[in-house]
Design an enzyme around this catalytic site. Sequence first.
Site, short mmCIF file in Angstrom:
data_model
loop_
_atom_site.label_atom_id
_atom_site.label_comp_id
_atom_site.label_asym_id
_atom_site.label_seq_id
_atom_site.Cartn_x
_atom_site.Cartn_y
_atom_site.Cartn_z
N LYS A 130 0.78 -1.24 -0.15
CA LYS A 130 -0.07 0.05 0.06
C LYS A 130 0.71 1.28 -0.08
O LYS A 130 0.33 2.42 -0.29
CB LYS A 130 -1.10 -0.05 1.11
N ASP A 131 2.06 1.15 0.32
CA ASP A 131 3.08 2.23 0.30
C ASP A 131 3.53 2.81 -1.21
O ASP A 131 4.35 3.66 -1.27
CB ASP A 131 4.18 1.92 1.26
N ARG A 175 -8.31 8.32 4.72
CA ARG A 175 -9.27 7.15 4.36
C ARG A 175 -9.90 6.50 5.41
O ARG A 175 -11.40 6.53 5.34
CB ARG A 175 -8.60 6.05 3.81
N ARG A 176 -9.37 6.24 6.54
CA ARG A 176 -10.03 5.82 7.73
C ARG A 176 -10.91 6.91 8.56
O ARG A 176 -11.86 6.72 8.80
CB ARG A 176 -8.87 5.39 8.61
N ARG A 180 0.80 9.98 14.06
CA ARG A 180 1.75 9.63 13.31
C ARG A 180 2.64 8.66 14.43
O ARG A 180 2.04 8.62 15.33
CB ARG A 180 3.07 10.60 12.88
N ARG A 203 1.37 4.29 18.71
CA ARG A 203 -0.12 4.60 18.29
C ARG A 203 -0.58 4.10 19.33
O ARG A 203 -1.83 4.48 20.08
CB ARG A 203 -0.54 3.96 17.00
N CYS A 258 -1.31 7.70 -2.59
CA CYS A 258 -1.66 6.73 -1.51
C CYS A 258 -2.03 7.27 -0.60
O CYS A 258 -3.02 6.74 0.50
CB CYS A 258 -0.33 6.33 -1.19
#
Length: 319
Positions: free
Chosen positions: A81-82, A129-130, A151, A157, A244
């Site tokens: 996905k990166d 997106r989330r 971040r 996190r 992305c």
Amino acid sequence: MTEKALRLGTRRSKLAMAQSGHVAEAVGRVTGRPVELVEITTHGDVSREHLTQIGGTGVFVAALREALLRGEVDFAVHSLKDLPTYPAEGLTLAAIPVREDPRDALVAAGGAKLADLPAGARVGTGSPRRQAQLNAYARANGLLLETVPIRGNVDTRIGFVESGDLDAVVLAAAGLNRIGRADEVTELLSVDTVLPAPGQGALAVECSADAAELIAALSQLDDPLTRAAVTAERSLLAALEAGCSAPVGALADLLGDGQIVKEMRLRGVVGTTDGSRTVQMSTTGPVPETHEQAMALGRELAAEMLARGAAGLMGERAQ
């Protein structure tokens, strides 16, 4: 005489090292050669700015690709996905192994599920997106949630929840599985609630396009069905002309009758980050047998989404 070790370029994060370690073991098995990890620091690892400000997630890839092109490493492992959706000149995606769980995962205080979070709960994520989909879900279900941009690595996190700074965070399930922290997940979010990022849960093994022998060896790790699915998802992203870090979710899954896979369904979503407007659509077709067929599936759905106004929603994403 022992054969010379293959050099695998990897980011230094705990997750990247775990992912690369899995691939290194598999490559060692298929080649019979030792594999050594070469740690490379990328701009995305050292910058404290949000991804949307530093150019999206391609910032995690550039340094690895430069090391490949300079011949400092023989191959590199990326989170798929990166990867930018356009190909890198001189390099090839030699393998896309079997995908891990593509879903997003909630890690919440007190073991809460998304629907049980208290009113005004603060939910951390680094992804527009989330944010878009969580806010849309909250609006649709009468919940009061505040999405908070964050971040940092997985430890950082989850630490925001443990310290009480946040009520919950949303992370990729695949990453938690790969570093052995799946038991901290309080809910695996249904793809009907949050569609993952295009390619989420899949790894990309990249090497020089000239390294025929290495390409042949690495290709033994390739999973054709995973490759077809993520190619369709990334084609959708590219046809939407979104990067992305845009608020685009996509998932291609295989529909079958027992053991026989018959069709591939591709779902896509685009939304404003406040969740007020979304375009969500799907298309189903035969399982793609070629790269071009997989690309066509993504382009077809993107065209339908653009006709419904998807471009305007991406233009309003948080900068």
